[in-house]
Design a protein around this motif. Structure first.
Motif, PDB file in Angstrom:
ATOM      1  N   VAL A 178       6.384   3.186  17.926  1.00  0.00           N
ATOM      2  CA  VAL A 178       6.923   2.254  16.924  1.00  0.00           C
ATOM      3  C   VAL A 178       5.915   2.187  15.773  1.00  0.00           C
ATOM      4  CG1 VAL A 178       7.548  -0.165  16.489  1.00  0.00           C
ATOM      5  CG2 VAL A 178       8.039   0.866  18.730  1.00  0.00           C
ATOM      6  N   TYR A 214      10.401  -2.393  10.031  1.00  0.00           N
ATOM      7  CA  TYR A 214      11.519  -2.902  10.819  1.00  0.00           C
ATOM      8  C   TYR A 214      12.575  -3.442   9.864  1.00  0.00           C
ATOM      9  CZ  TYR A 214       7.624  -3.429  14.232  1.00  0.00           C
ATOM     10  OH  TYR A 214       6.522  -3.236  15.038  1.00  0.00           O
ATOM     11  N   LEU A 245       4.460  -3.871   8.129  1.00  0.00           N
ATOM     12  CA  LEU A 245       3.101  -4.174   8.592  1.00  0.00           C
ATOM     13  C   LEU A 245       2.094  -3.538   7.640  1.00  0.00           C
ATOM     14  CD1 LEU A 245       3.407  -3.767  12.467  1.00  0.00           C
ATOM     15  CD2 LEU A 245       4.086  -5.660  10.983  1.00  0.00           C
ATOM     16  N   ASP A 275       0.068  -0.054   8.049  1.00  0.00           N
ATOM     17  CA  ASP A 275       0.748   1.243   7.937  1.00  0.00           C
ATOM     18  C   ASP A 275       1.155   1.483   6.495  1.00  0.00           C
ATOM     19  OD1 ASP A 275       0.614   1.309  10.658  1.00  0.00           O
ATOM     20  OD2 ASP A 275       2.757   1.426  11.016  1.00  0.00           O
ATOM     21  N   LEU A 280       2.230 -10.881  16.575  1.00  0.00           N
ATOM     22  CA  LEU A 280       3.160 -10.411  15.551  1.00  0.00           C
ATOM     23  C   LEU A 280       4.522 -11.103  15.653  1.00  0.00           C
ATOM     24  CD1 LEU A 280       3.911  -8.448  13.279  1.00  0.00           C
ATOM     25  CD2 LEU A 280       4.343  -6.701  15.030  1.00  0.00           C
TER      26      LEU A 280
HETATM   27  C1  G1P Z   1       1.896  -3.481  16.141  1.00  0.00           C
HETATM   28  C2  G1P Z   1       3.088  -3.517  17.113  1.00  0.00           C
HETATM   29  C3  G1P Z   1       3.240  -2.165  17.800  1.00  0.00           C
HETATM   30  C4  G1P Z   1       3.361  -1.073  16.755  1.00  0.00           C
HETATM   31  C5  G1P Z   1       2.177  -1.121  15.762  1.00  0.00           C
HETATM   32  C6  G1P Z   1       2.419  -0.147  14.611  1.00  0.00           C
HETATM   33  O1  G1P Z   1       0.715  -3.355  16.889  1.00  0.00           O
HETATM   34  O2  G1P Z   1       2.883  -4.549  18.058  1.00  0.00           O
HETATM   35  O3  G1P Z   1       4.387  -2.168  18.614  1.00  0.00           O
HETATM   36  O4  G1P Z   1       3.405   0.180  17.397  1.00  0.00           O
HETATM   37  O5  G1P Z   1       2.012  -2.421  15.213  1.00  0.00           O
HETATM   38  O6  G1P Z   1       1.344  -0.094  13.746  1.00  0.00           O
HETATM   39  P1  G1P Z   1      -0.758  -3.582  16.265  1.00  0.00           P
HETATM   40  O7  G1P Z   1      -1.150  -2.282  15.636  1.00  0.00           O
HETATM   41  O8  G1P Z   1      -0.636  -4.695  15.280  1.00  0.00           O
HETATM   42  O9  G1P Z   1      -1.630  -3.921  17.429  1.00  0.00           O
END
Ligand code: G1P
Length: 298
Positions: free
Chosen positions: A207, A211, A133, A136, A113
């Motif tokens: 998190v 952001y 992202l 979500d 990421l």
């Molecule tokens: C990413 C981030 C993580 C965050 C998450 C939220 O992880 O690295 O810190 O809590 O998104 O959805 P991933 O879900 O892409 O592994």
């Protein structure tokens, strides 16, 4: 701090391989999986545009052409709907093309990421920007992004969104240690850890995928070493900014208590669809009694 220009740019990383949804995602990006009647990515772009971020940069990769096609016009289809007088479907088709100004850049290697965000450096320039992202979804009835933008304008650094999760689930997320900021409804982030073990987690504040970042994050990402999963982690870069001093340093967080849907794995994806379909104007009224009856049979 008040002299900065209004935040107008959003970055949406969409280069993931979608392996959790194979074989559905063998030839189709996971961002195109439908959530009721719109691809997941459309909710995220709409959210950015509604918060005033009309310049959207998608970080894509191989096999992501469908994303570009989805946000592009389809004159033959539009003409067909016009001839049939199907105004409602024409409106739905236009929904995806009338959204902001969408740009694309390819992430050559899926190095994490943090690396995906670094691919936005050239396009973003020297202004704060948002990152959303795609896994979500934030319910459009609940406010998050515009609150985060306001906090960034006030604090000058970077802003993340946190949500309380069951302590045993924290290792699926970045995790934050925070302290209160007097007379404000946001908190200060003291420390961030990417996907800690349950025992090592500093809190149950996870998190989530929104952001608002100061461009100094690019400088940090340029030297951030691969971390968890051997990937360049955005969380690690933000941990460095939280501990840094001077212009663009510091990380604050908004604690989100609204509705978030995770479309990143099969079970939560189905839960997201059902939750949103229950409120859907076309099918909600019929789905709810059916679901109740169906539940009785289990
Ligand atoms: C990413 C981030 C993580 C965050 C998450 C939220 O992880 O690295 O810190 O809590 O998104 O959805 P991933 O879900 O892409 O592994």
């Amino acid at each position: 701090m008040t002299s900065q220009k209004k935040i107008t740019k959003a970055v949406i990383p969409a280069a993931g391989l979608g392996t959790r949804f194979l074989p559905a995602t063998k030839a189709m990006p996971k961002e195109m999986l439908p959530v009721v009647d719109r691809p997941a990515i459309q909710y995220v772009v709409s959210e950015a545009v509604s918060a005033g971020l009309s310049d959207v940069l998608m970080i894509t990769g191989r096999s992501k052409r469908a994303l570009e096609d989805h946000f592009d016009r389809v004159p033959a289809l539009e003409q067909n709907l016009i001839e049939k007088g199907d105004e409602e479907r024409l409106r739905l088709v236009h929904e995806a093309t009338g959204l902001g100004d969408i740009h694309y850049v390819r992430q050559q290697d899926p190095k994490g990421l943090g690396h995906a965000v670094l691919c936005a450096k050239q396009h973003v320039g020297n202004q704060p920007f948002a990152v959303l992202l795609g896994d979500d979804l934030i319910d459009e009835r609940d406010e998050l992004l515009s609150t985060m933008i306001a906090v960034q304008e006030q604090t000058g650094g970077s802003v993340i969104a946190l949500m309380e999760v069951e302590p045993e689930n924290i290792s699926a997320y970045g995790c934050a240690d925070v302290s209160d900021v007097e007379d404000s409804d946001y908190v200060k982030v003291n420390r961030l850890v990417e996907k800690p073990s349950v025992e090592d987690a500093p809190s149950n504040l996870a998190v989530i995928g929104r952001y608002v970042l100061h461009p100094r994050v690019f400088e940090v990402l340029e030297h951030t070493e691969p971390g968890r999963g051997n990937e360049i982690q955005l969380t690690d870069a933000l941990q460095e900014l939280a501990a840094a001093e001077g212009e663009g340093s510091g990380v604050h967080a908004v604690i989100f208590r609204g509705r978030r849907y995770d479309t990143g794995d099969k079970l939560s994806y189905l839960q997201a669809i059902i939750t949103l379909a229950i409120d859907h104007e076309e099918i909600g009224e019929r789905l709810t009694p059916w679901l109740k009856d169906f539940a009785q049979t289990l």
